[in-house]
Every structure is written in structure tokens, then in C-alpha cells.
Design an enzyme around this catalytic site. Structure first.
Site, short mmCIF file in Angstrom:
data_model
loop_
_atom_site.label_atom_id
_atom_site.label_comp_id
_atom_site.label_asym_id
_atom_site.label_seq_id
_atom_site.Cartn_x
_atom_site.Cartn_y
_atom_site.Cartn_z
N ARG A 98 -0.52 26.74 15.24
CA ARG A 98 -1.75 27.53 15.41
C ARG A 98 -2.86 26.78 14.68
O ARG A 98 -2.61 25.96 13.80
CB ARG A 98 -1.57 28.93 14.82
CG ARG A 98 -0.48 29.77 15.48
CD ARG A 98 -0.37 31.13 14.82
NE ARG A 98 0.63 31.98 15.47
CZ ARG A 98 1.91 32.05 15.11
NH1 ARG A 98 2.35 31.34 14.08
NH2 ARG A 98 2.76 32.84 15.75
N LYS A 123 2.09 33.33 10.94
CA LYS A 123 1.80 34.71 11.35
C LYS A 123 2.98 35.58 10.96
O LYS A 123 4.13 35.25 11.26
CB LYS A 123 1.57 34.75 12.86
CG LYS A 123 0.84 35.98 13.34
CD LYS A 123 0.49 35.83 14.81
CE LYS A 123 -0.30 37.03 15.32
NZ LYS A 123 -0.64 36.89 16.74
N HIS A 229 -5.98 26.78 20.73
CA HIS A 229 -4.74 27.48 21.03
C HIS A 229 -4.15 27.08 22.39
O HIS A 229 -2.96 27.27 22.64
CB HIS A 229 -4.98 28.99 20.99
CG HIS A 229 -3.79 29.77 20.49
ND1 HIS A 229 -3.28 29.63 19.21
CD2 HIS A 229 -3.00 30.68 21.11
CE1 HIS A 229 -2.25 30.44 19.06
NE2 HIS A 229 -2.04 31.07 20.19
N ARG A 232 -1.24 24.83 21.93
CA ARG A 232 0.01 25.52 21.56
C ARG A 232 0.66 26.13 22.80
O ARG A 232 1.87 26.04 22.98
CB ARG A 232 -0.30 26.59 20.52
CG ARG A 232 0.88 27.45 20.08
CD ARG A 232 0.45 28.37 18.95
NE ARG A 232 1.31 29.53 18.79
CZ ARG A 232 2.38 29.57 18.03
NH1 ARG A 232 2.75 28.49 17.35
NH2 ARG A 232 3.09 30.68 17.91
N HIS A 255 7.75 32.95 16.83
CA HIS A 255 7.65 34.29 17.40
C HIS A 255 8.78 35.17 16.87
O HIS A 255 9.95 34.77 16.90
CB HIS A 255 7.75 34.24 18.93
CG HIS A 255 6.53 33.68 19.59
ND1 HIS A 255 6.54 33.16 20.88
CD2 HIS A 255 5.25 33.54 19.15
CE1 HIS A 255 5.33 32.74 21.19
NE2 HIS A 255 4.53 32.96 20.16
N TYR A 264 5.62 32.51 28.68
CA TYR A 264 5.50 31.15 29.20
C TYR A 264 6.38 30.91 30.41
O TYR A 264 6.12 30.01 31.20
CB TYR A 264 5.80 30.14 28.09
CG TYR A 264 4.82 30.26 26.95
CD1 TYR A 264 3.49 29.89 27.12
CD2 TYR A 264 5.20 30.79 25.72
CE1 TYR A 264 2.57 30.04 26.09
CE2 TYR A 264 4.28 30.94 24.68
CZ TYR A 264 2.98 30.56 24.88
OH TYR A 264 2.06 30.71 23.86
#
Length: 280
Positions: A98, A123, A229, A232, A255, A264
């Protein structure tokens, strides 16, 4: 409700207002959430009233697919970048970082021997390990040599103390001046830290990279909205295209839920059935 004071209005009126925003106002979910948060703050913090549960009709959050570049488009955008900005963009794409994870990298987070990057406090405040592309080893070494010289110059002038999170400067008094704790991508100028009034060299500002990537995409003739982003998103999509397991991609991206990574697969238009158009 005219000029009635908020003290005279309760949960029923708040529910009706929020429903009105969603149904008649047709506002975005984020707009309705902002209004809801403002009303909660007003009643709880200013009027000291508890509205209780609010059961308003919520605005639907749109499900949008992320913008993804082809490998050729990535190459073209990177070709219009240079210096530290190009190196950062290559890390975003080559390691799936990120934007702020890249900017906040410290020297100690780069493991050249293991070809790995340790992402601290990603995150969700969780660390993870991702790949460091072989092609970036030499450019990163050269970049770090320049950064180290800059740090040594700062030390000679009485500066060189970097910001440390979580009061680590009290636990490790000398760490703020140690090379290992310095930012990989430091700012080109010293500035006063508003938290402590200490003159420091912070990391590069995110707006600078956002701007040059946007400009590079325009010069490359990419007719898509491209930002940091996007690299990514492209990292994840291209790994799946190359046949890597979705759980592996999930771990590299950091994630928590594999459902987030599944977006994706929709970008790939595979959906589990790999449906081909009858025209093809």
C-alpha cells in the site's frame, strides 16, 4: 422538521431523515454514514442523549471492480517515472505494498539477503512479510547508500533523529539516530515535528507520488484512472493470472478475509467457470 430544537427530536425523526437521504436524496452510502455519525456525535457529546438503535433504510454501497493495468501498461507507466518515485512505484507493483506502507518503510524492514520486506503495522495493525523482487536489489542498494550519506550529513549537523512510534524513543533512547530506524524514502528537507517540536527528516509525502504516477499514466497514454493503489491491484491480479494460489496472494496482500482477495478473480472474469464468450 422546521426550526424544532434537536432536544425535541428523537430516534424516529433521525431514522426518517436518514431514510429520506437514501430513498429520496439518493445519496451515496458514505454521505449517509457521514450524516449518521454527525447526528450521533451531536446527541451523545453535545446534547448528552442516547438515541438508542437506529433502524433506517441504508444507502447501498456500490460494488466497484478495481482498476488493473496490463503488464505492458505497467511497464509504460514505470518508464515515465524516475529516481525514488520509480523505485517506490516498482515496490508497489513488485511487492504489493500500500502507498503508506511503502513510504513508512524503515531500513531495518528491508531484508536484502532473504529477498523480503517486512511490512510493519499494516492495515489492521498486523505485520506481514512480502517479496522483494530480485530486479530491485541493486537499485535499492544504491538508493540506500545515498540515503545513508544524507543521514550522516544530518548527524554531523546535529540532526538525524527520526520519529519512533509507540514511545520507543523512551525505551530505546539512541534508536532514533541509528541507521536501521531511518526511513527508506526520506523527505528532501528537514521539518519541525508538530508532536515534539524536534527538527526531523520525515518520510516523503504521499501526495508527491500520487501526482507523478497520475502524470506518468497520462504521458503513457493510459486511458484509465491510475494511482499508487492501482499497482497493488495489478500485483494481485497478475499473480493470479500466473497461477498462484489465492491464499498465497491473500497472505502477501495482508487481507484478513479471503473474500477481499476474491475481488481479483472477478477482475480476471474467471468467476470459477472461466466462461468464454460465444463470439470467441
Amino acid at each position: 422538521h422546521g426550526t424544532r430544537h434537536p432536544n425535541e427530536i428523537g430516534a424516529a425523526e433521525v431514522e426518517a431523515f436518514l431514510t429520506h437521504l437514501a430513498v429520496e436524496g439518493n445519496v451515496a452510502a458514505s454521505t449517509q454514514n457521514q450524516a449518521f455519525s454527525a447526528l450521533l456525535f451531536l446527541y451523545r457529546e453535545v446534547l448528552h442523549q442516547d438515541l438508542g438503535p437506529i433502524d433506517a433504510l441504508r444507502a447501498k454501497k456500490p460494488k466497484r471492480l478495481p482498476t488493473v493495468l496490463t503488464k505492458e501498461e505497467v511497464r509504460r507507466v514505470l518508464g515515465h517515472l524516475s529516481g525514488a518515485h520509480q523505485l517506490m512505484a516498482k515496490l508497489l507493483y513488485g511487492s504489493g505494498l500500500r502507498l503508506m506502507e511503502c513510504l513508512r518503510l524503515r531500513v531495518k524492514d528491508i531484508d536484502l539477503a532473504q529477498r523480503a520486506i517486512i511490512v510493519r503495522d499494516g492495515k489492521g495493525m498486523e505485520d506481514r512479510v512480502t517479496m522483494l523482487p530480485d530486479s530491485l536489489i541493486a537499485p535499492l542498494q544504491e538508493h540506500l547508500q545515498r540515503v545513508k550519506r544524507l543521514h550522516e550529513e544530518d548527524l554531523a549537523k546535529g540532526y538525524g533523529a527520526v520519529y519512533l512510534p509507540y514511545a520507543l524513543d523512551r525505551k530505546y533512547p539512541n534508536a532514533e539516530r541509528e541507521w536501521a530506524w531511518q526511513y527508506v524514502f526520506p523527505s528532501d528537507r528537514l521539518s519541525v515535528d508538530p508532536r515534539s517540536s524536534v527538527v526531523r527528516r520525515h518520510h516523503l509525502d504521499e501526495s508527491g507520488l500520487q501526482k507523478v504516477i497520475r502524470q506518468a499514466a497520462q504521458r503513457a497514454g493510459i486511458p484509465k484512472p491510475v494511482g499508487p493503489h492501482t499497482f497493488r491491484h495489478s500485483f494481485a491480479t497478475h499473480l493470479l493470472e500466473n497461477g498462484y494460489d489465492i491464499r498465497t496472494v491473500q497472505e502477501l496482500l495482508g487481507h484478513k478475509d479471503v473474500k477481499t482477495t476474491m475481488i481479483y478473480t472477478h477482475v480476471l472474469n474467471r468467476g470459477g467457470l472461466a466462461v468464454r464468450s460465444p463470439l470467441d
